[in-house]
Write a protein that holds these residues in place. Sequence first.
Motif, short mmCIF file in Angstrom:
data_model
loop_
_atom_site.label_atom_id
_atom_site.label_comp_id
_atom_site.label_asym_id
_atom_site.label_seq_id
_atom_site.Cartn_x
_atom_site.Cartn_y
_atom_site.Cartn_z
N SER A 85 -16.09 118.96 78.82
CA SER A 85 -16.13 119.85 77.79
C SER A 85 -15.55 119.63 76.26
CB SER A 85 -15.78 121.21 78.03
OG SER A 85 -16.73 121.70 79.26
N HIS A 86 -14.19 118.56 76.62
CA HIS A 86 -13.48 118.43 75.47
C HIS A 86 -12.94 119.33 74.61
CE1 HIS A 86 -14.31 114.06 76.46
NE2 HIS A 86 -15.64 114.40 76.50
N LEU A 87 -12.53 120.32 75.20
CA LEU A 87 -12.16 121.70 74.49
C LEU A 87 -10.88 121.65 73.93
CD1 LEU A 87 -13.52 124.14 77.04
CD2 LEU A 87 -14.54 123.81 75.16
N ASN A 88 -10.83 122.13 72.67
CA ASN A 88 -9.28 121.92 72.14
C ASN A 88 -8.44 123.07 72.49
OD1 ASN A 88 -7.46 121.56 70.13
ND2 ASN A 88 -8.57 120.93 68.42
N THR A 89 -7.67 122.66 73.15
CA THR A 89 -6.80 123.90 73.86
C THR A 89 -5.35 123.94 73.08
OG1 THR A 89 -6.16 122.63 75.58
CG2 THR A 89 -8.18 124.14 75.80
N GLN A 90 -5.10 122.91 72.38
CA GLN A 90 -3.67 122.89 71.83
C GLN A 90 -3.18 124.05 71.28
OE1 GLN A 90 -5.95 120.47 71.32
NE2 GLN A 90 -5.40 118.41 70.78
N LEU A 91 -4.15 124.68 70.21
CA LEU A 91 -3.87 125.76 69.41
C LEU A 91 -3.42 126.97 70.45
CD1 LEU A 91 -6.43 125.46 66.34
CD2 LEU A 91 -3.88 124.88 66.64
N PHE A 92 -4.36 127.11 71.45
CA PHE A 92 -3.87 128.31 72.17
C PHE A 92 -2.55 128.30 72.72
CE2 PHE A 92 -4.33 130.51 76.27
CZ PHE A 92 -4.80 131.79 75.81
N VAL A 93 -2.20 126.98 73.34
CA VAL A 93 -0.92 126.81 73.76
C VAL A 93 0.23 127.29 72.76
CG1 VAL A 93 0.85 125.52 74.73
CG2 VAL A 93 -1.52 125.16 75.16
N LEU A 94 0.06 127.02 71.58
CA LEU A 94 0.99 127.19 70.36
C LEU A 94 1.05 128.63 70.22
CD1 LEU A 94 -0.04 124.58 67.55
CD2 LEU A 94 2.37 124.53 68.95
N THR A 95 -0.08 129.07 70.21
CA THR A 95 0.03 130.79 70.14
C THR A 95 0.88 131.62 71.25
OG1 THR A 95 -2.05 131.26 71.39
CG2 THR A 95 -2.08 130.92 68.96
N LEU A 96 0.89 130.97 72.42
CA LEU A 96 1.42 131.73 73.63
C LEU A 96 2.86 131.48 73.86
CD1 LEU A 96 1.78 129.63 76.09
CD2 LEU A 96 -0.68 130.25 76.23
N LEU A 102 -5.31 123.55 81.29
CA LEU A 102 -5.91 123.42 79.97
C LEU A 102 -5.74 121.96 79.73
CD1 LEU A 102 -3.83 126.00 78.01
CD2 LEU A 102 -6.13 126.11 78.75
N LEU A 103 -5.28 121.05 80.38
CA LEU A 103 -5.17 119.74 80.28
C LEU A 103 -6.70 118.98 80.80
CD1 LEU A 103 -3.25 117.44 78.91
CD2 LEU A 103 -2.45 117.11 81.23
N MET A 104 -7.02 119.58 81.98
CA MET A 104 -8.15 119.25 82.47
C MET A 104 -9.26 119.70 81.46
SD MET A 104 -7.55 117.78 85.34
CE MET A 104 -9.16 117.72 86.18
N LEU A 105 -9.29 120.84 80.86
CA LEU A 105 -10.34 121.25 79.94
C LEU A 105 -10.26 120.17 78.87
CD1 LEU A 105 -9.91 125.00 79.58
CD2 LEU A 105 -11.89 123.97 80.51
N TYR A 106 -9.16 119.79 78.21
CA TYR A 106 -9.03 118.92 77.20
C TYR A 106 -9.65 117.56 77.29
CZ TYR A 106 -7.22 116.42 73.35
OH TYR A 106 -7.07 115.76 71.86
N PHE A 107 -9.31 116.98 78.43
CA PHE A 107 -9.91 115.80 78.86
C PHE A 107 -11.14 115.71 79.49
CE2 PHE A 107 -5.39 114.78 78.12
CZ PHE A 107 -5.57 113.77 77.17
N GLY A 111 -13.42 128.78 80.41
CA GLY A 111 -12.11 127.46 80.79
C GLY A 111 -10.72 128.30 80.64
N LEU A 112 -10.52 129.17 79.80
CA LEU A 112 -9.14 129.53 79.68
C LEU A 112 -8.84 130.72 80.96
CD1 LEU A 112 -8.86 130.52 75.91
CD2 LEU A 112 -7.94 128.49 77.06
N CYS A 113 -9.96 131.55 81.40
CA CYS A 113 -9.78 132.39 82.11
C CYS A 113 -9.70 131.57 83.61
CB CYS A 113 -11.25 133.02 82.48
SG CYS A 113 -11.42 134.51 81.07
N VAL A 114 -10.47 130.77 83.88
CA VAL A 114 -10.22 129.94 85.01
C VAL A 114 -8.82 129.32 85.04
CG1 VAL A 114 -11.27 127.57 86.34
CG2 VAL A 114 -12.84 129.53 85.23
N ALA A 115 -8.53 128.60 84.23
CA ALA A 115 -7.13 128.03 84.26
C ALA A 115 -6.13 129.01 84.57
CB ALA A 115 -7.02 127.39 82.66
N MET A 116 -6.05 130.13 83.82
CA MET A 116 -5.10 131.25 84.04
C MET A 116 -5.32 131.81 85.53
SD MET A 116 -2.26 132.71 83.35
CE MET A 116 -1.72 132.83 81.63
#
Length: 378
Positions: free
Chosen positions: A70-81, A62-67, A190-195
């Motif tokens: 794509s600059h995807l905002n993934t922090q909220l996903f981390v908070l939910t899990l 997810l850090l790779m996705l964020y930086f 990106g979430l699928c690939v990371a997991m």
Amino acid sequence: MINVLSAALFVSWLASFGLILFKHVHQHLTTDHVGSGPQKMHHGATPRIGGLPVICGLLAGLLMLYFGESHLNTQLFVLTLLPVWLAGMIEDLTKKVSPLKRLLAAFFSALLGMYLLDAKLVRLGMPLLDHLVTNYIVFNALLVMLAVGGITHATNIIDGFNGLSGGVVVLILSALGFVSHQVNDTLLLGLCVAMIGATIGFLCWNYPKGTIFAGDGGAYLWGFVIAEICMMLVYRNPSVSPWFPLLLVIYPVWETVFSIYRRKVLRGVPAGLPDALHLHSLIYKRVVRYRVGSKKPEHMIKRNSLTAPYLWGMASLAIIPGLFFWSNTSMVLALIAMFILCYCTFYAMIVRFKIKRWVTVGGDFALGSDRSEAKSNV
């Protein structure tokens, strides 16, 4: 996405290796010892905190996705899990978090997902239900909690043998990633690939030798991530059938539903009572006949690892056809019905000793003193 996959895989692999290498330091808290329980199918004291390297790998991806580009905002996903993952990890460390409390944690994470990620139900392909979920937020929330909590718990149910749940998770996420790519949903891909990367890094040490287990932390994390991606895929992409996610997770879901029916209706015991009558347990006992009765560690590990491929194939019966019909609700429902029929037929064949010899593994190596195990009644 290659960078995301590589980062998640490497970090998960390295964290798993570290936990195994230094297990003598933490084994008084983290190891799962061989016992007399009906679901103890392994040898030796093994770390059962695989949820830690899996989430480390996921965060790296997810850090790779964020930086990344794509600059995807993934922090909220981390908070939910976090709530559901923490509940599972605390159970792995203390053995004091009841199934109800873990389920409540999954419900809470599901509500967070509704609020932070718009992971909600807006259409089910049925006019009355569509009206209810669209106009009554409480009804929507109840269905979301039921779906997310159910998938999360179901993933934990099938976590019984080396590589079993991890392999099924990779298959499900691969299908979700494929459809996300088809509909150009970069975030979900990106979430699928990371997991996937985080799971494969863990599986390098979990399968086939079982040197580390996922535990509740890992299984609940897998189940919740899959459930959230399923919710968001349908919500964000109207072309995807609302029943397609159920097709992908039908193996663990039906295993759970069937287990509840088997315990409550057929046997008259509490639905949450552990037993060794899951499909994967019966395959281990009656289909995988490699060195039956041997207590040598190498034989027990080999027999354990031979069980998972049967269930990977079973899950693939639903997942692979789903890749061709993810937008066709009628075909998706037909495939769900076909899978349930295949599952029940295979289960009945094992119970009634109708399995063909060519399906079994290692029948010629069964020890004579333990052949009676194959004749025991369920």
